[in-house]
Design a protein around this motif. Sequence first.
Motif, PDB file in Angstrom:
ATOM      1  N   MET A 196      11.569 -53.590  21.873  1.00  0.00           N
ATOM      2  CA  MET A 196      11.752 -54.730  21.008  1.00  0.00           C
ATOM      3  C   MET A 196      10.387 -55.395  20.813  1.00  0.00           C
ATOM      4  O   MET A 196       9.696 -55.688  21.785  1.00  0.00           O
ATOM      5  N   GLU A 197       9.996 -55.593  19.567  1.00  0.00           N
ATOM      6  CA  GLU A 197       8.749 -56.282  19.246  1.00  0.00           C
ATOM      7  C   GLU A 197       9.053 -57.503  18.387  1.00  0.00           C
ATOM      8  O   GLU A 197       9.893 -57.447  17.499  1.00  0.00           O
ATOM      9  N   ILE A 198       8.351 -58.588  18.684  1.00  0.00           N
ATOM     10  CA  ILE A 198       8.586 -59.852  17.988  1.00  0.00           C
ATOM     11  C   ILE A 198       7.252 -60.450  17.587  1.00  0.00           C
ATOM     12  O   ILE A 198       6.312 -60.448  18.374  1.00  0.00           O
ATOM     13  N   GLU A 199       7.194 -60.970  16.377  1.00  0.00           N
ATOM     14  CA  GLU A 199       6.064 -61.789  15.928  1.00  0.00           C
ATOM     15  C   GLU A 199       6.642 -63.088  15.413  1.00  0.00           C
ATOM     16  O   GLU A 199       7.607 -63.084  14.654  1.00  0.00           O
ATOM     17  N   TYR A 200       6.053 -64.194  15.863  1.00  0.00           N
ATOM     18  CA  TYR A 200       6.600 -65.502  15.516  1.00  0.00           C
ATOM     19  C   TYR A 200       5.453 -66.497  15.391  1.00  0.00           C
ATOM     20  O   TYR A 200       4.473 -66.401  16.130  1.00  0.00           O
ATOM     21  N   GLN A 201       5.586 -67.452  14.476  1.00  0.00           N
ATOM     22  CA  GLN A 201       4.580 -68.508  14.331  1.00  0.00           C
ATOM     23  C   GLN A 201       5.279 -69.856  14.349  1.00  0.00           C
ATOM     24  O   GLN A 201       6.403 -70.006  13.860  1.00  0.00           O
ATOM     25  N   TYR A 202       4.575 -70.828  14.934  1.00  0.00           N
ATOM     26  CA  TYR A 202       5.090 -72.196  14.970  1.00  0.00           C
ATOM     27  C   TYR A 202       3.930 -73.156  14.729  1.00  0.00           C
ATOM     28  O   TYR A 202       2.835 -72.961  15.255  1.00  0.00           O
ATOM     29  N   HIS A 203       4.179 -74.191  13.949  1.00  0.00           N
ATOM     30  CA  HIS A 203       3.159 -75.192  13.624  1.00  0.00           C
ATOM     31  C   HIS A 203       3.479 -76.479  14.380  1.00  0.00           C
ATOM     32  O   HIS A 203       4.504 -77.110  14.133  1.00  0.00           O
ATOM     33  N   PHE A 204       2.606 -76.848  15.324  1.00  0.00           N
ATOM     34  CA  PHE A 204       2.724 -78.110  16.061  1.00  0.00           C
ATOM     35  C   PHE A 204       1.963 -79.184  15.307  1.00  0.00           C
ATOM     36  O   PHE A 204       0.839 -78.946  14.868  1.00  0.00           O
ATOM     37  N   SER A 205       2.529 -80.374  15.228  1.00  0.00           N
ATOM     38  CA  SER A 205       1.811 -81.493  14.617  1.00  0.00           C
ATOM     39  C   SER A 205       1.017 -82.242  15.687  1.00  0.00           C
ATOM     40  O   SER A 205       0.953 -83.462  15.687  1.00  0.00           O
ATOM     41  N   LEU A 206       0.418 -81.468  16.595  1.00  0.00           N
ATOM     42  CA  LEU A 206      -0.368 -82.007  17.702  1.00  0.00           C
ATOM     43  C   LEU A 206      -1.674 -81.228  17.803  1.00  0.00           C
ATOM     44  O   LEU A 206      -1.716 -80.048  17.462  1.00  0.00           O
ATOM     45  N   PRO A 207      -2.733 -81.856  18.334  1.00  0.00           N
ATOM     46  CA  PRO A 207      -3.996 -81.133  18.524  1.00  0.00           C
ATOM     47  C   PRO A 207      -3.840 -79.996  19.548  1.00  0.00           C
ATOM     48  O   PRO A 207      -3.011 -80.069  20.456  1.00  0.00           O
ATOM     49  N   ARG A 208      -4.668 -78.980  19.410  1.00  0.00           N
ATOM     50  CA  ARG A 208      -4.599 -77.816  20.292  1.00  0.00           C
ATOM     51  C   ARG A 208      -4.793 -78.198  21.753  1.00  0.00           C
ATOM     52  O   ARG A 208      -4.124 -77.661  22.636  1.00  0.00           O
ATOM     53  N   SER A 209      -5.708 -79.123  22.045  1.00  0.00           N
ATOM     54  CA  SER A 209      -5.959 -79.506  23.439  1.00  0.00           C
ATOM     55  C   SER A 209      -4.703 -80.089  24.093  1.00  0.00           C
ATOM     56  O   SER A 209      -4.445 -79.864  25.282  1.00  0.00           O
ATOM     57  N   LYS A 219       9.324 -60.788  33.972  1.00  0.00           N
ATOM     58  CA  LYS A 219      10.256 -59.837  34.567  1.00  0.00           C
ATOM     59  C   LYS A 219      11.521 -60.609  34.880  1.00  0.00           C
ATOM     60  O   LYS A 219      11.448 -61.730  35.400  1.00  0.00           O
ATOM     61  N   GLY A 220      12.672 -60.020  34.556  1.00  0.00           N
ATOM     62  CA  GLY A 220      13.912 -60.723  34.819  1.00  0.00           C
ATOM     63  C   GLY A 220      15.039 -59.805  35.210  1.00  0.00           C
ATOM     64  O   GLY A 220      15.084 -58.642  34.783  1.00  0.00           O
ATOM     65  N   GLY A 223      21.822 -56.729  33.277  1.00  0.00           N
ATOM     66  CA  GLY A 223      20.656 -55.943  32.903  1.00  0.00           C
ATOM     67  C   GLY A 223      19.362 -56.535  33.406  1.00  0.00           C
ATOM     68  O   GLY A 223      19.350 -57.514  34.146  1.00  0.00           O
ATOM     69  N   GLN A 224      18.284 -55.907  32.961  1.00  0.00           N
ATOM     70  CA  GLN A 224      16.945 -56.345  33.321  1.00  0.00           C
ATOM     71  C   GLN A 224      16.104 -56.459  32.051  1.00  0.00           C
ATOM     72  O   GLN A 224      16.408 -55.819  31.053  1.00  0.00           O
ATOM     73  N   LEU A 225      15.045 -57.261  32.162  1.00  0.00           N
ATOM     74  CA  LEU A 225      14.097 -57.334  31.056  1.00  0.00           C
ATOM     75  C   LEU A 225      12.693 -57.387  31.603  1.00  0.00           C
ATOM     76  O   LEU A 225      12.438 -57.919  32.674  1.00  0.00           O
ATOM     77  N   ASN A 226      11.796 -56.772  30.867  1.00  0.00           N
ATOM     78  CA  ASN A 226      10.362 -56.805  31.141  1.00  0.00           C
ATOM     79  C   ASN A 226       9.674 -57.041  29.813  1.00  0.00           C
ATOM     80  O   ASN A 226      10.025 -56.411  28.811  1.00  0.00           O
ATOM     81  N   GLY A 227       8.699 -57.929  29.813  1.00  0.00           N
ATOM     82  CA  GLY A 227       8.027 -58.188  28.556  1.00  0.00           C
ATOM     83  C   GLY A 227       6.652 -58.794  28.737  1.00  0.00           C
ATOM     84  O   GLY A 227       6.297 -59.273  29.814  1.00  0.00           O
ATOM     85  N   ASN A 267       6.385 -58.115  23.118  1.00  0.00           N
ATOM     86  CA  ASN A 267       7.177 -56.888  23.179  1.00  0.00           C
ATOM     87  C   ASN A 267       7.882 -56.868  24.521  1.00  0.00           C
ATOM     88  O   ASN A 267       7.420 -57.451  25.496  1.00  0.00           O
ATOM     89  N   GLY A 268       9.038 -56.239  24.527  1.00  0.00           N
ATOM     90  CA  GLY A 268       9.811 -56.212  25.751  1.00  0.00           C
ATOM     91  C   GLY A 268      10.773 -55.046  25.779  1.00  0.00           C
ATOM     92  O   GLY A 268      11.079 -54.441  24.754  1.00  0.00           O
ATOM     93  N   GLN A 269      11.214 -54.763  26.971  1.00  0.00           N
ATOM     94  CA  GLN A 269      12.207 -53.732  27.190  1.00  0.00           C
ATOM     95  C   GLN A 269      13.405 -54.395  27.872  1.00  0.00           C
ATOM     96  O   GLN A 269      13.248 -55.159  28.816  1.00  0.00           O
ATOM     97  N   VAL A 270      14.589 -54.070  27.364  1.00  0.00           N
ATOM     98  CA  VAL A 270      15.824 -54.618  27.902  1.00  0.00           C
ATOM     99  C   VAL A 270      16.717 -53.450  28.296  1.00  0.00           C
ATOM    100  O   VAL A 270      16.889 -52.510  27.517  1.00  0.00           O
ATOM    101  N   THR A 271      17.281 -53.503  29.509  1.00  0.00           N
ATOM    102  CA  THR A 271      18.142 -52.430  29.984  1.00  0.00           C
ATOM    103  C   THR A 271      19.520 -52.977  30.339  1.00  0.00           C
ATOM    104  O   THR A 271      19.739 -54.187  30.328  1.00  0.00           O
ATOM    105  N   GLY A 272      20.421 -52.087  30.666  1.00  0.00           N
ATOM    106  CA  GLY A 272      21.772 -52.476  31.048  1.00  0.00           C
ATOM    107  C   GLY A 272      22.589 -52.883  29.839  1.00  0.00           C
ATOM    108  O   GLY A 272      22.314 -52.468  28.702  1.00  0.00           O
TER     109      GLY A 272
END
Length: 155
Positions: free
Chosen positions: A1-14, A79-80, A85-89, A109-114
Motif C-alpha cells: 500500500m502506497e499513500i501520498e497526501y498533502q496538508y496545509h497548516f495555517s501555522l509557521p513551520r517552526s 510496527k503494529g 493482523g499486523q502492519l509495518n510501514g 508505504n506499508g504492508q498489512v497482513t492478516g
Amino acid sequence: MEIEYQYHFSLPRSVVWKYIKNERVLKNALPGCRSFSMVSNNIYKAEMDIHIGPIQDLFTLEIRLDEDQAPSLIELHIKGNGNMGQLNGQALLMLKENQGTTMLSCKANGQVTGALGLAGKRILDSSANKGLENFFQILEKEIKRRIYELKRRNR
C-alpha cells in the motif's frame, strides 16, 4: 500500500515542527488513540482502536521518529500488532515554509497482513486517506489550542 497526501497548516513551520513530535499533542490528535507515550529518545508506544470497513481491532504500535533534516523532514517507522493482523510501514513527512504557513507532504508505504490485509486495497487506501485527513485537521486544532493556552498563561 502506497499513500501520498498533502496538508496545509495555517501555522509557521517552526511551530508545526515543535508540536508534531509532542506526545500529548499526538495522543489527542490520533483518532482512536487510547495511550501514547515516549519510551526512549524518538521511540513511542501507542494503543489505538482501528476501524477499517467492517474490521475493528485494538493495535499496539511502536513508532520511531528519525529527524533527518530539522525542521523540514521527519522519517517515521511504524510496527503494529492486533488480533486481526499486523502492519509495518514507513513515511516521510516533508514540511515547507510558505509565507508563514506550512505545506506538509507525506509519502508512505506499508504492508498489512492478516484479516486487515484481506480487507482489500481500495478499502485500505480510502481508510488511510481519511485517517490522515482527520489526523492533520485535529493536529492543527490541537496545536492552536496549546498556543492559545500558553498565551493565556503568560498574561
